[in-house]
Structures are given as C-alpha cells and as structure tokens.
Design an enzyme around this catalytic site. Structure first.
Site: not given
Ligand code: NAI
Length: 409
Positions: A269, A292
């Site tokens: 990420e 997220h």
C-alpha cells in the site's frame, strides 16, 4: 527506573496527531488536568522535548516511538496508540523499559461491517461498472445481472468481531449466512458454520474475508481453491492485503469466473496519500477499490479516543494492563483501603521472593498479590494494608532487575 505515586494533577499526558477530543475528556472526567495536545505528529528534537517529562503519551500511526524517544522520556508509564496498528512503536524497547503499549483493535468493527454491507449491495446490482460507464457518458440501463441481496448466501471467512457484525447486518437484509473459522465460534443470529474453506466457497454467492494476517491466512484465496467458487461469485477483502492472491483474482476477473470484487487492502500500500497507488485491479470497472478505509469513520475515531484513554486511565489508577500488546496482562479489582504496589522487572528467578522478603521484613500485611510474565518481563502487583509503605518503595526499586516501581495510594 521511576518511582511515582498517583497524584492525578501532576501526571502529564501528551496527546499527538489531533487525537479525538473524547480522549482528553476521559482523562479530565477522571481528574487528570495536565493534558497537552498537538494537532500533528512531531519528530526529531521536537518530539524528544515533547515527551521529556510526559507520564503518558497518546499517538496515532505517524509518530515513531523508537528507543531514542523512549530514552528521552524517563517518566513515561505507558503509551496509547489511538489506532489499530502498533508497528510505529518499538514494542520490545518499550517492554524492556517497563512501558506497556495499548491500542484499540475493535473500536472500528462496525465501520468495516457497514462498508462491506454497502459493497455487497452495490456489487450485486453491478453498480461499480454502471457508475464507471456513466462517468464516461455511457448509459447501461438494464436489469440483467442485477440482483437483490435478499435470499443470497454470504460466506464469511473469519467469524470474529467484524465477521459476526457483518453476518448480523446481512441477515437483517434476508441473506443466508455461513462462516468458516479455525476456532469453534458461537453462531450469532442464524449463521451456520462450515467445516472447510472450500465448502464455504462452494456455498456462497458472496465471500468476504475477515481474518488476521498470519502465515496461515497468506493467499487464503489462491489458484488451488478459487475454482471452488460459484460461477459469478463476488469477493470482498477488507482484512489484510496478503489474504488474497491478487494475480489469481485478476485472472478470475479477466475470465469472468467472478462477477466483481471489493478490495480495501493490498499487499503493498502507498506509504501516504502523497504516494501513488498501483494495482493490476485498477483495470476492472467491476472492482471497488478503496484506500484501506474500512475502519475509517468519525465514529470509529471517537470510539478509539474513549477506548484507549480508558485503558490508560485504568493502568494509571489501578495498574490494570488488560489489552496491552507488549506486556503481561493483569486485570485488577479496585484497591479500596489498600495501597497497591506495582513492580515491573526482568523475568529472572528469585525476584518475587526478594519482593516478599521485603514485605515480610516490614511486617506489611499482603491482602492480594498478582503476578504475570510476558517475553522477559515480570509484573507483580501487591495490595498491602496502609502503613509504612513509603519506606518499602526504595527497597523494592533496589532489587536487581527492577525496571519500574509505582505505588498507588
Ligand atoms: P478478530 O480477531 O476479532 O477476528 C478474526 C477471526 O479470524 C477470528 O475469529 C479467528 O479465529 C479467525 N481466524 C484466524 N485465522 C484464521 C484462519 N487461518 N482461518 C479461518 N479463520 C481464522 O479480528 P477482527 O477485528 O474481526 O478483524 C479482522 C481483520 O480485519 C483483521 O485482519 C484486521 O486487521 C482487519 N481490519 C481491517 C480494517 C480496515 O480498515 N480495512 C479495520 C479493522 C480491522
């Protein structure tokens, strides 16, 4: 090593990163008044200065608590991470200084469950691709391949806090709920457990993952088992990015074996909002991609503020360490009419004996004693009748291996 007594107005609490005001309110309502709040994360010299005389600090994910920071905070009793993760803290270094670290692993459970429910509804109706097409000027008015959630089967992998909440919300919509968990979990509502992941994949119209990141959950959905899914199933992952083998998911989307997916977490990420996001899944209109944010709501932030502050207040007031991620966990009753002595030490043979010899020599009447150990640390909590404890404390701190001793009046 520190020796402190509980004097709430002298206890300094430093909260960084704009932690929700609920946290400060919890401390104030309990009689703590010296609360310093920073709206951002500090680093370098500024951070070292800010923690120098702090008894408790509260951080979110951006403040890095390293050995250097811990060394600069000799009075520090505990750290509250007002978030889920605790990677930003050197947990072993904190433990070795006798500093427990608390977090709020479950304050955002509901937020994740609600997002998953919304994604189920959108994916069953084919909304992501219709929405993307409309943004490009295309009009995909059609009822084909658009379904209600009522009567469909939801398969939940990992029936813990989030899995159970998601199941209850789905049942309220008239869905059938099945779950697979490595532990025997009590079924909530009308959910049914199944004995294997493959069985769950075969039964479900939608499969949603709510497991932790462990070696066993790595690539739980993979090339070997994806064939067990029903044709046109939907996959949702808001747990951890390693749980689904992304190239395998990509192939299933390309071939049309699955009709859509919602992915909130990724194997890699971006470090921050300033960094670019890239994933092979960006090619698919029928995949909802979110950064997220499964647990990221204002309500969750407010709950986190209360949950972590409560844990710090409990530790400060009565020594309870329940929920600490790096420390022996001791749940303690109140200590009315007693003095409570907290002794944190290296877990070496003989220290408990030395502690009790000191109480015995002082003719202190022990009314209760609790001991827990965890990865090299021992935590002994002793309640004694109120008498000559002031003389005792310096003796306790002189026991070799002592990291910290506190007395709560
Ligand atoms: P939890 O600990 O309450 O539940 C996890 C469940 O998974 C437990 O029942 C456990 O027995 C089960 N489990 C563990 N290993 C398994 C395996 N190999 N096979 C089957 N079941 C297994 O955790 P919670 O709070 O429900 O969180 C679930 C996941 O969601 C975690 O990975 C957490 O990090 C993630 N999460 C993601 C958020 C987001 O923003 N997307 C926010 C909050 C949590």
């Amino acid at each position: 090593m520190t020796v402190t007594s509980l004097n709430k107005e002298k206890i300094k609490i430093v909260l960084f990163e704009g932690i929700h005001e609920n946290a400060a309110n919890v401390f104030e309502d309990d009689g703590y008044s010296e609360i310093i709040r920073y709206n951002k994360a500090l680093d370098g010299r500024e951070l070292l200065d800010a923690v120098a005389d702090a008894n408790f600090i509260g951080i979110r994910s951006r403040t890095k608590i390293t050995q250097e920071v811990l060394d600069a905070a000799p009075k520090l009793s505990a750290i509250g991470c007002y978030c889920i993760g605790t990677n930003q803290v050197d947990l072993a270094a904190a433990r070795n200084k006798g500093v427990p670290v608390f977090n709020a692993p479950f304050a955002n459970t509901r937020s994740v469950a609600e997002l998953v429910l919304g994604e189920i509804l959108l994916l069953l109706r084919g909304i992501p691709e219709k929405n993307a097409a409309a943004h490009r000027g295309q009009w995909l008015k059609s009822a084909s391949n658009a379904y209600e959630a009522r009567g469909k089967t939801l398969g939940i992998v990992g029936y813990g806090h989030i899995g159970t909440q998601t199941g209850l919300l789905a049942e309220a919509l008239g869905m059938h709920v099945y779950f697979y968990d490595i532990l025997k979990q009590l079924s909530l509502g009308n959910a049914h457990s199944v004995n294997s992941l493959n069985e769950l994949l075969e039964k479900s119209d939608i499969v949603t993952f709510h497991v932790p990141e462990t070696p066993h959950t790595r690539n739980m959905l993979n090339a070997d088992n994806i064939g067990h899914l029903k044709q046109g199933a939907i996959i949702i992952n808001a747990s951890r990015g390693t749980v689904i083998d992304i190239p395998v998911l990509q192939s299933a989307l390309e071939s049309g074996a699955i009709r859509g997916a919602a992915i909130d977490v990724f194997p890699i990420e971006p470090e921050s909002n300033k960094h670019e996001f890239s994933s092979p899944l960006t090619a698919f209109d029928n995949v909802i991609l979110t950064p997220h944010i499964g647990g990221s709501t204002l309500e969750a932030q407010a709950n986190i503020g209360i949950e972590v502050a409560d844990k710090l207040v409990h530790y400060s007031n009565n020594g309870s360490t329940m929920g600490a991620v790096n420390f022996p966990q001791v749940a303690l009753p109140t200590h009315e009419n007693k003095h409570r002595i907290l002794h944190i030490h290296k877990n070496e043979p003989g220290i408990l004996t030395r502690i009790n010899e000191i109480f015995s020599a002082h003719k202190s009447n022990i009314s209760a004693q609790y001991l827990q150990t965890h990865e090299g640390i021992g935590y002994v909590v002793t309640d004694i009748d109120k008498d000559n404890e002031k003389d005792i404390l310096p003796l306790l701190k002189d026991i070799p291996g002592t990291l910290r001793a506190r007395i709560l009046f």
